[in-house]
Write a protein that holds these residues in place. Structure first.
Motif, short mmCIF file in Angstrom:
data_model
loop_
_atom_site.label_atom_id
_atom_site.label_comp_id
_atom_site.label_asym_id
_atom_site.label_seq_id
_atom_site.Cartn_x
_atom_site.Cartn_y
_atom_site.Cartn_z
N PRO A 177 1.96 52.93 39.09
CA PRO A 177 2.55 51.69 38.56
C PRO A 177 3.41 51.90 37.34
O PRO A 177 4.17 51.00 36.95
N ALA A 178 3.33 53.08 36.72
CA ALA A 178 4.16 53.35 35.55
C ALA A 178 5.57 53.79 35.94
O ALA A 178 6.45 53.88 35.08
N ARG A 179 5.80 54.07 37.21
CA ARG A 179 7.12 54.50 37.66
C ARG A 179 7.98 53.29 38.02
O ARG A 179 7.46 52.20 38.30
N PRO A 180 9.32 53.44 38.03
CA PRO A 180 10.21 52.32 38.37
C PRO A 180 10.24 52.09 39.88
O PRO A 180 10.99 52.75 40.60
N LEU A 181 9.44 51.17 40.36
CA LEU A 181 9.30 50.96 41.80
C LEU A 181 10.35 49.98 42.32
O LEU A 181 10.57 48.92 41.73
N THR A 182 10.99 50.34 43.42
CA THR A 182 11.94 49.46 44.10
C THR A 182 11.44 49.24 45.52
O THR A 182 11.26 50.19 46.27
N TRP A 183 11.20 47.98 45.86
CA TRP A 183 10.67 47.62 47.18
C TRP A 183 11.81 47.05 48.01
O TRP A 183 12.45 46.07 47.61
N ILE A 184 12.09 47.66 49.15
CA ILE A 184 13.25 47.30 49.95
C ILE A 184 12.79 46.86 51.33
O ILE A 184 12.17 47.62 52.06
N SER A 185 13.09 45.62 51.69
CA SER A 185 12.82 45.12 53.03
C SER A 185 14.15 44.69 53.64
O SER A 185 14.58 43.55 53.50
N GLY A 186 14.82 45.63 54.26
CA GLY A 186 16.12 45.36 54.87
C GLY A 186 17.25 45.42 53.86
O GLY A 186 17.04 45.68 52.67
N PRO A 187 18.48 45.20 54.32
CA PRO A 187 19.63 45.19 53.40
C PRO A 187 19.53 44.01 52.43
O PRO A 187 18.84 43.02 52.70
N SER A 188 20.23 44.14 51.32
CA SER A 188 20.23 43.06 50.34
C SER A 188 20.77 41.78 50.97
O SER A 188 21.80 41.79 51.65
N ALA A 189 20.08 40.66 50.76
CA ALA A 189 20.52 39.39 51.34
C ALA A 189 20.00 38.23 50.53
O ALA A 189 18.96 38.32 49.88
N THR A 190 20.74 37.14 50.56
CA THR A 190 20.31 35.91 49.91
C THR A 190 20.89 34.74 50.69
O THR A 190 21.82 34.91 51.49
N SER A 191 20.33 33.56 50.49
CA SER A 191 20.83 32.36 51.16
C SER A 191 21.03 31.26 50.13
O SER A 191 20.24 31.13 49.19
N ASP A 192 22.09 30.46 50.32
CA ASP A 192 22.31 29.34 49.42
C ASP A 192 21.56 28.11 49.92
O ASP A 192 20.76 28.19 50.87
N ILE A 193 21.80 26.98 49.32
CA ILE A 193 21.06 25.77 49.66
C ILE A 193 21.32 25.33 51.09
O ILE A 193 20.52 24.64 51.71
N GLU A 194 22.47 25.74 51.65
CA GLU A 194 22.79 25.43 53.04
C GLU A 194 22.19 26.45 54.00
O GLU A 194 22.43 26.38 55.21
N LEU A 195 21.44 27.44 53.47
CA LEU A 195 20.82 28.50 54.26
C LEU A 195 21.85 29.42 54.91
O LEU A 195 21.59 30.04 55.94
N ASP A 196 23.03 29.52 54.30
CA ASP A 196 24.02 30.49 54.75
C ASP A 196 23.65 31.85 54.18
O ASP A 196 23.61 32.03 52.96
N ARG A 197 23.41 32.81 55.05
CA ARG A 197 22.97 34.14 54.63
C ARG A 197 24.17 34.96 54.18
O ARG A 197 25.17 35.05 54.89
N VAL A 198 24.04 35.59 53.01
CA VAL A 198 25.07 36.47 52.49
C VAL A 198 24.43 37.81 52.17
O VAL A 198 23.42 37.86 51.46
N GLU A 199 24.98 38.89 52.69
CA GLU A 199 24.39 40.21 52.48
C GLU A 199 25.22 41.00 51.47
O GLU A 199 26.43 40.83 51.36
N GLY A 200 24.54 41.88 50.74
CA GLY A 200 25.22 42.74 49.79
C GLY A 200 25.43 42.16 48.41
O GLY A 200 26.19 42.69 47.61
N VAL A 201 24.72 41.08 48.09
CA VAL A 201 24.92 40.42 46.79
C VAL A 201 24.31 41.24 45.66
O VAL A 201 24.92 41.42 44.61
N HIS A 202 23.09 41.72 45.85
CA HIS A 202 22.41 42.44 44.77
C HIS A 202 21.85 43.77 45.26
O HIS A 202 20.80 44.21 44.83
N GLY A 203 22.56 44.40 46.17
CA GLY A 203 22.16 45.70 46.69
C GLY A 203 23.00 46.05 47.89
O GLY A 203 23.96 45.35 48.21
N PRO A 204 22.67 47.13 48.58
CA PRO A 204 23.48 47.57 49.72
C PRO A 204 23.56 46.52 50.84
O PRO A 204 22.57 45.90 51.20
N ARG A 205 24.77 46.39 51.38
CA ARG A 205 24.98 45.49 52.51
C ARG A 205 24.41 46.08 53.81
O ARG A 205 24.01 45.36 54.72
#
Length: 215
Positions: A177-205
């Motif tokens: 737990p003292a190491r810098p852990l990055t947990w990745i579940s698929g490519p970077s993605a987020t959705s806005d209030i309309e649920l439109d998925r956008v990939e690559g916003v805060h990590g690899p597309r």
């Protein structure tokens, strides 16, 4: 009174009736939850990892140890990568068939320099089958966290079955737990209030995962 003093005062009042010899939180909380949700064989666990990775829109490949250099060269060429970010401890043989320019992981690297890298190739610390999650911990074959967040294309090599566990509790037992852990579940993605998925916003597309067997 400052906000800090008010918060600490509330903490002291909340703990006023707690005896000084009370058991630490880590001991007092029971941890009798399921360690995994069903019994599986090792091949079934690896298959579940591949299935859940693909469900998260990662691209999954399988290969034997001797096939890895050729596979990585083919994946980078297919992506049109002319440069690839390289952690300091990446096994040198992995990229022996790759023509792309190596971008070394350096403390002095700037975000624009990393952004010009077309791809990054890393190992991993552990992979969780039930959640389709890859965990990086900054080990030499993974490098600094930022080299896996800025380039738009990440190829992550998972050694199977050694680095594959069924569940998150089993993964936590392997991680520091003292190491810098990055947990990745698929490519970077987020959705806005309309649920439109956008990939690559805060990590690899694009995330490609190579399940590497020993033979």
């Amino acid at each position: 009174m400052s906000s800090r003093e008010r918060v600490l005062g509330r903490v002291r009042r909340a703990l006023a009736d707690v005896p000084g010899d009370a058991r630490p939180y880590e001991e007092a909380v029971t941890r009798d939850y399921l360690r995994e949700h069903r019994q599986r064989s090792v091949p079934q666990t690896v298959d579940l990892l591949a299935e859940n990775l693909a469900d998260y829109r990662a691209i999954v490949h399988r290969c034997a140890d001797g096939q890895l250099p050729e596979l990585l060269a083919r994946l980078l060429a297919a992506h049109g990568s002319r440069s690839v970010a390289v952690p300091p401890g990446l096994p040198p043989g992995w990229l022996e068939a790759v023509d792309a320019t190596r971008v070394q992981d350096r403390a002095a690297s700037t975000p624009p320099e990393l952004d010009r890298a077309d791809s990054v190739v890393t190992g991993c610390a552990v992979a969780v089958a039930e959640t389709g999650t890859i965990v990086l911990d900054g080990s030499p074959d993974q490098g600094r966290r930022r080299i896996t967040l800025v380039p738009d294309h990440h190829i992550c090599v998972v050694r199977v079955p050694d680095q594959v566990v069924a569940s998150v509790p089993q993964a936590l037992e392997r991680l520091d737990p003292a190491r810098p852990l990055t947990w990745i579940s698929g490519p970077s993605a987020t959705s806005d209030i309309e649920l439109d998925r956008v990939e690559g916003v805060h990590g690899p597309r694009t995330l490609e995962v190579v399940l590497l067997s020993g033979s």
